[in-house]
Design a protein around this motif. Structure first.
Motif, PDB file in Angstrom:
ATOM      1  N   LYS A  40      -2.614 -12.456  -2.392  1.00 59.66           N
ATOM      2  CA  LYS A  40      -2.900 -13.817  -1.958  1.00 59.66           C
ATOM      3  C   LYS A  40      -1.973 -14.796  -2.675  1.00 59.66           C
ATOM      4  CE  LYS A  40      -6.655 -17.160  -1.449  1.00 59.66           C
ATOM      5  NZ  LYS A  40      -8.086 -17.458  -1.694  1.00 59.66           N
TER       6      LYS A  40
ATOM      7  N   ASN B  52     -10.249  -5.759  -9.502  1.00 61.43           N
ATOM      8  CA  ASN B  52      -9.215  -6.105  -8.532  1.00 61.43           C
ATOM      9  C   ASN B  52      -7.879  -5.524  -9.011  1.00 61.43           C
ATOM     10  OD1 ASN B  52      -7.314  -8.974  -7.676  1.00 61.43           O
ATOM     11  ND2 ASN B  52      -7.994  -7.387  -6.270  1.00 61.43           N
TER      12      ASN B  52
ATOM     13  N   ASN C  33      -9.818  -3.504  -4.240  1.00 53.90           N
ATOM     14  CA  ASN C  33     -10.717  -3.402  -5.379  1.00 53.90           C
ATOM     15  C   ASN C  33     -10.995  -1.949  -5.724  1.00 53.90           C
ATOM     16  OD1 ASN C  33     -11.004  -6.202  -5.568  1.00 53.90           O
ATOM     17  ND2 ASN C  33     -12.759  -6.225  -4.170  1.00 53.90           N
TER      18      ASN C  33
ATOM     19  N   ASP D 122       0.708  -5.653  -9.555  1.00 58.02           N
ATOM     20  CA  ASP D 122       1.500  -6.633  -8.805  1.00 58.02           C
ATOM     21  C   ASP D 122       2.804  -6.033  -8.302  1.00 58.02           C
ATOM     22  OD1 ASP D 122      -0.291  -8.750  -9.082  1.00 58.02           O
ATOM     23  OD2 ASP D 122       0.450  -9.217 -11.076  1.00 58.02           O
TER      24      ASP D 122
ATOM     25  N   ARG E  25      -6.699  -8.183  -0.725  1.00 56.06           N
ATOM     26  CA  ARG E  25      -7.009  -7.585  -2.026  1.00 56.06           C
ATOM     27  C   ARG E  25      -7.461  -6.131  -1.887  1.00 56.06           C
ATOM     28  NH1 ARG E  25      -9.450 -12.810  -2.791  1.00 56.06           N
ATOM     29  NH2 ARG E  25      -8.339 -14.013  -4.387  1.00 56.06           N
TER      30      ARG E  25
ATOM     31  N   HIS F 185     -15.550  -9.004  -1.375  1.00 57.97           N
ATOM     32  CA  HIS F 185     -14.436  -9.250  -0.456  1.00 57.97           C
ATOM     33  C   HIS F 185     -14.647 -10.558   0.314  1.00 57.97           C
ATOM     34  CE1 HIS F 185     -12.226  -5.439  -0.852  1.00 57.97           C
ATOM     35  NE2 HIS F 185     -13.404  -4.886  -1.040  1.00 57.97           N
TER      36      HIS F 185
ATOM     37  N   LEU G 147      -3.447  -4.913 -13.195  1.00 54.26           N
ATOM     38  CA  LEU G 147      -3.226  -5.525 -11.889  1.00 54.26           C
ATOM     39  C   LEU G 147      -1.871  -5.047 -11.375  1.00 54.26           C
ATOM     40  CD1 LEU G 147      -4.273  -7.512  -9.741  1.00 54.26           C
ATOM     41  CD2 LEU G 147      -2.994  -9.312 -10.909  1.00 54.26           C
TER      42      LEU G 147
ATOM     43  N   ASP H 122      -3.579  -7.834  -5.503  1.00 48.92           N
ATOM     44  CA  ASP H 122      -3.891  -9.153  -4.962  1.00 48.92           C
ATOM     45  C   ASP H 122      -2.597  -9.759  -4.414  1.00 48.92           C
ATOM     46  OD1 ASP H 122      -4.748 -11.662  -4.316  1.00 48.92           O
ATOM     47  OD2 ASP H 122      -5.764 -12.063  -6.217  1.00 48.92           O
TER      48      ASP H 122
END
Length: 515
Positions: free
Chosen positions: A277, A272, A260, A322, A258, A235, A320, A275
């Motif tokens: 970011k 991960n 994890n 998203d 994030r 992290h 992931l 995310d």
């Protein structure tokens, strides 16, 4: 309200009666005028699933464990107690079990950053072979702890008198005397020794048989806490949440940007899964504030944001995540926006109800209850301290507006609780038709702050009706008419999983109440 299959738990005719809360215990009580050390302030509280153990973490990086004592006094195992034909009415009582240093202060030389030892979160894991397992985290590092009773091993049965053994042949300890007839009770001998060497002494004529030192387990036991694994370097930002999965094998850790996914057995690798970011940090508009796994569906988790939204994600959709499967947020009332709107909308904590049907969220001013089958808005909104709204400027100036209050719900799903200032906490009823709204103080007299509340009109609460509940509130002062104290705040509390018992932290003191 704890139905996990989309059904609201059936309740008797009419809402349940309001609970009468009583003081149970306090650990680490302060005397009048005693100054609180920063390192002693409690920063995390968590019951285990059985409710037989309670863990607290503090800003000094220590984890303190408490165990329940009232169930043991009735004799027999839980199964034996279930066979009894009378209910056990005693409230939960706990005693100090052990403590250990979980985290130490560190320094990140690459970023020239001090890493505090403060415990941010504690989560209990599944027990095995009589040992307790738990996860604890500070801002950067998560640790997996095993706490187990071990028998104390001692050295016994020796030819040599420990008091006369010197040099290389010295013996550090002995738990008992020799059984040989020529030895006295204290390990000495009834005949004078003849020194044959600089290291050891033997009786005249030698020894009839040579007994080597034997390590034996005594009847004494001691609790040993051992760090099994360290999950580090995953992290870049401060960890705000950890949550165990119902599969018993994995857990998540979340920071500002994030989330994890870890396997408990593997400490050098994580995946991960969320995310947020942006490519350009100047485009950052919201951060992750809390995250939690669904209590029974191992593929589902929820996370909250600083914009007041909650996202439900399904790990089966993609590696992931998203995109979210559901988004829960309350639409802003037209014309109500101000400078503070976005700050006080930030969610500080979310918790799934026992069955996973409902999500409880806490923002700065309110406690909201969401039905995961209804994403148009919360089914209930509870005003925690509405009388602070005129004081938002002062709260912003002294940074109190950024305080992160936790929330919790009862095991039966009929009530919710959260903290406030002046060491107060609020308990609300969330069953259909309930108007329960109790203000309690973290002290030996929790009902001291109670005043006569104006009678509130009865409101119906169904799964499709949104309601706003208010407690006894008067502008600018607390429930008793006293000026408000922003320096004493009750941020952390936990509800016993099976009984109406609440543990809450007021600075360095742990208070427990029952109803």
């Amino acid at each position: 309200m704890n139905g996990g299959d989309g059904k609201v738990a059936a309740t008797p005719a009419g809402p349940p009666p309001q609970l009468d809360w009583k003081f149970s215990q306090v650990f680490g009580e302060r005397t009048a005028g005693e100054e609180v050390q920063e390192v002693d302030i409690i920063s995390a509280i968590e019951f285990d699933k059985s409710g037989d153990h309670l863990a607290t973490g503090d800003r000094g990086g220590r984890v303190v464990l408490f165990e329940r004592t009232d169930t043991k006094e009735h004799g027999g195992s839980r199964r034996d107690l279930e066979k009894t034909d009378y209910p056990i009415t005693r409230h939960p009582e706990f005693r100090y079990k052990t403590e250990f240093q979980s985290h130490e202060p560190e320094f990140d030389y690459l970023k020239s950053l001090e890493i505090e030892e403060k415990i941010n979160k504690i989560r209990w894991c599944q027990t095995a072979n009589g040992a307790l397992f738990l996860l604890s985290t500070n801002d950067k590092t998560i640790k997996f702890w095993k706490v187990q009773e071990k028998k104390v091993k001692k050295i016994s049965d020796m030819n040599i008198d420990p008091s006369k053994a010197v040099g290389n042949g010295s013996v550090t300890s002995s738990s008992g005397s020799s059984s040989h007839k020529s030895y006295l009770a204290n390990g000495g001998q009834d005949r004078a020794y003849t020194s044959l060497s600089n290291d050891l002494s033997f009786p005249p004529g030698g020894v009839s048989s040579l007994r080597l030192p034997v390590v034996v387990a005594s009847n004494e036991t001691s609790l040993v806490a051992r760090c099994r694994r360290v999950y580090a370097h995953a992290h870049d930002y401060h960890i705000n949440s950890i949550s165990n999965n119902s599969d018993g094998e994995t857990f998540i850790s979340a920071d500002d940007l994030r989330i994890n996914l870890w396997n408990l057995e593997i400490s050098n690798q994580s995946f991960n899964i969320v995310d947020v970011k942006p490519t350009n940090m100047e485009d950052l508009t919201e951060v992750i504030t809390s995250a939690e796994f669904h209590p029974t569906h191992c593929n589902t988790l929820a996370y909250s944001s600083s914009k007041g939204s909650i996202r439900l994600i399904d790990l089966r959709q993609s590696a992931l995540c998203d995109t979210h499967s559901k988004l829960f947020e309350e639409q802003e009332a037209p014309g109500s926006r101000s400078f503070f709107t976005e700050i006080i909308a930030s969610i500080s904590d979310i918790k799934f109800g026992k069955g996973g049907r409902y999500i409880l969220s806490r923002d700065y001013m309110t406690l909201k209850l969401w039905d995961i089958n209804m994403d148009s808005g919360p089914v209930s909104t509870f005003q925690v301290h509405e009388y602070l709204r005129p004081k938002l400027c002062d709260l912003y100036e002294n940074d109190s507006i950024f305080d992160k209050f936790e929330c919790c719900s009862s095991g039966d799903g009929l009530r919710v609780a959260t903290g406030s200032y002046s060491n107060l906490f609020r308990v609300f009823g969330c069953a259909t038709g309930s108007t329960e709204s109790t203000t309690l103080e973290a002290s030996k007299n929790p009902m001291r702050r109670q005043v006569q509340t104006p009678s509130r009109p009865s409101r119906s609460l169904s799964s499709i009706t949104r309601v706003v509940r208010r407690g006894a509130e008067s502008p600018g002062v607390d429930a008793n008419g006293n000026s408000f104290d922003f320096t004493t705040k009750l941020l952390h509390l936990a509800w016993h999983p099976t009984e109406n018992s609440i543990a809450c932290a007021a600075a360095n003191s742990l208070y427990m109440y029952y109803a």
